[in-house]
Enzyme design. Structure first.
Site, PDB file in Angstrom:
ATOM      1  N   HIS A 184       1.016  -1.165   0.050  1.00  0.00           N
ATOM      2  CA  HIS A 184       0.072   0.015   0.047  1.00  0.00           C
ATOM      3  C   HIS A 184       0.816   1.211  -0.037  1.00  0.00           C
ATOM      4  CE1 HIS A 184       0.597   1.014   4.337  1.00  0.00           C
ATOM      5  NE2 HIS A 184       0.865  -0.595   4.473  1.00  0.00           N
TER       6      HIS A 184
ATOM      7  N   ASP B  79      -0.615   4.238   0.793  1.00  0.00           N
ATOM      8  CA  ASP B  79      -1.120   5.189   1.900  1.00  0.00           C
ATOM      9  C   ASP B  79      -0.378   4.979   3.122  1.00  0.00           C
ATOM     10  OD1 ASP B  79      -2.349   2.528   2.145  1.00  0.00           O
ATOM     11  OD2 ASP B  79      -3.787   3.631   3.351  1.00  0.00           O
TER      12      ASP B  79
ATOM     13  N   GLU C 296      -5.068   0.645   2.555  1.00  0.00           N
ATOM     14  CA  GLU C 296      -4.763  -0.103   3.582  1.00  0.00           C
ATOM     15  C   GLU C 296      -5.095   0.112   5.054  1.00  0.00           C
ATOM     16  OE1 GLU C 296      -2.838  -3.200   6.084  1.00  0.00           O
ATOM     17  OE2 GLU C 296      -2.483  -0.976   5.976  1.00  0.00           O
TER      18      GLU C 296
ATOM     19  N   HIS D  66       4.259   3.509  11.946  1.00  0.00           N
ATOM     20  CA  HIS D  66       3.261   4.603  12.903  1.00  0.00           C
ATOM     21  C   HIS D  66       3.703   5.356  13.889  1.00  0.00           C
ATOM     22  CE1 HIS D  66      -0.401   1.936  11.382  1.00  0.00           C
ATOM     23  NE2 HIS D  66       0.751   1.884  10.453  1.00  0.00           N
TER      24      HIS D  66
HETATM   25 ZN   LIG Z   1       1.223  -1.345   6.273  1.00  0.00          ZN
END
Ligand SMILES: [Zn+2]
Length: 377
Positions: free
Chosen positions: A69, A71, A136, A350
């Site tokens: 992904h 994104d 995703e 993240h």
């Molecule tokens: Zn991921």
């Protein structure tokens, strides 16, 4: 023009597009352009608000698909970052930026592996494809699922798919994911009869019924695990009555729970189990279930062996086959073809100052390149 055999510059170009779900911010145009330079037929697939991309080179088998992904999750407090989260700064051999690890770095490594494998204008022996979604990290409804349906309609069925999610724990090569646990969310509402606490014989207290039901659900483990999975886990997430009065038996009591389940269960079997376990304690109840993914396992065999052998050849490390962690788009791909996941070390995903050492990025590209050769694609 960005050099493609080295993943660094493409990773930087992708990080420079602030493609926070559902925005694309030009990321898939950058990727599509790179793949077209390598000779891939690139199809941009927009479903709803989501940009997706499917690219393929070659017509014969075996067909190896790389999935991922473009994104990313939001940067969070940008002022807490050492650099601009979308600046793609390289400092002391480390590339910083949102998506460096999850997972624009891996996408650049896919491309670098293809560039090295294909050489100058060579056709592949089999076929290589990339299935890339822009959704995703969000609801994932118009992403990988829709692309897979589109592929199925056209008879595009890879022999093996490798998802580039960050899987490694301490060193590149230590973990391959060959399955994932399923996830089920349940909202339970137990109904009784409202009344005065001084006259309980005229009421039916749903709070008492709810706590007995929840005690039954949590009394024993769901299972003891299976060959490749840890034991399933049921966690209560909330108990809500919201009753401000001290002298009223409420009419309804609610609770929420999540089950992360292994391959000994399905969403349907757990739904039936929940109803059977709650029933003796609550005559009237509502149970809303949402299954965000079934558990799945790609049993070890030639495809997984080729991946683990490529990892060992490129990194010197024999990976552990694992099924832990959250869900990923592999939960959709498994319905179409065998799938495994291998990518960077996930420790900064993240987070503020998400990063990847450039050497790790290059080593990942070498794993993917070795796999392309070993798989015969
Ligand atoms: Zn991921």
């Amino acid at each position: 023009m960005i050099p493609l055999t080295d993943p660094l510059e493409l990773a930087r170009a992708l990080i420079g597009c602030p493609s926070v779900t559902p925005a694309d911010a030009g990321a898939q145009a950058v990727l599509g352009g790179a793949l077209e330079r390598l000779g891939f037929a690139v199809t941009r697939l927009r479903f709803g608000e989501t940009e997706n991309l499917y690219a393929r080179i070659g017509a014969a088998g075996p067909h190896l698909c790389f999935a991922g992904h473009t994104d990313v999750v939001p940067a969070g407090d940008a002022s807490a970052w050492h650099d601009d989260p979308f600046g793609a700064v390289v400092r002391d051999g480390i590339l910083y930026g949102r998506g460096a690890c999850d997972m624009k770095g891996a996408i650049a490594a896919f491309v670098a592996a293809c560039a090295a494998h294909l050489g100058d204008g060579k056709a592949p022996r089999g076929s290589i494809s990339l299935l890339i979604t822009g959704d995703e990290e969000g609801p994932a409804t118009d992403g990988t699922v829709r692309v897979l349906d589109w592929m199925a309609e056209r008879g595009e069925r890879p022999d093996f798919c490798v998802v580039g999610e960050p899987t490694c724990r301490a060193v590149l090569g230590d973990i391959v994911k060959i399955g994932r646990r399923g996830s089920l969310n349940a909202k339970l509402a137990v109904h009784g009869t409202q009344g005065h606490v001084a006259y309980p014989q005229r009421a039916d207290n749903p709070v008492h019924r709810l706590v007995r039901a929840l005690a039954a659900l949590t009394a024993a483990p769901l299972d003891a695990g299976s060959e490749f999975f840890e034991p399933s886990s049921l966690q209560l997430t909330t108990i809500d009555v919201g009753n401000p009065a001290t002298n009223v038996i409420p009419a309804t009591a609610r609770a929420g729970l999540n089950i992360r389940f292994n391959d000994r269960h399905s969403g349907a079997s757990l739904g039936a189990w929940l109803r059977a376990a709650i029933g003796p304690h609550a005559e009237r109840f509502d149970l809303d279930l949402s299954i965000s993914g079934e558990s799945f396992l790609t049993a070890p065999g030639p495809a997984v062996d080729a991946l683990t052998a490529a990892i060992t050849a490129a990194t010197g490390i024999a990976p552990t086959l694992d099924t832990g962690g959250g869900t990923s788009d592999a939960r959709f791909i498994t319905r179409h073809c065998p799938v495994a996941e291998f990518g960077l070390i996930g420790s900064s995903m993240h987070q503020i100052d998400e990063r990847v050492p450039v050497a790790e990025l290059r080593a990942l590209a070498e794993v993917y390149r070795t796999l392309l050769g070993a798989f015969g694609a």
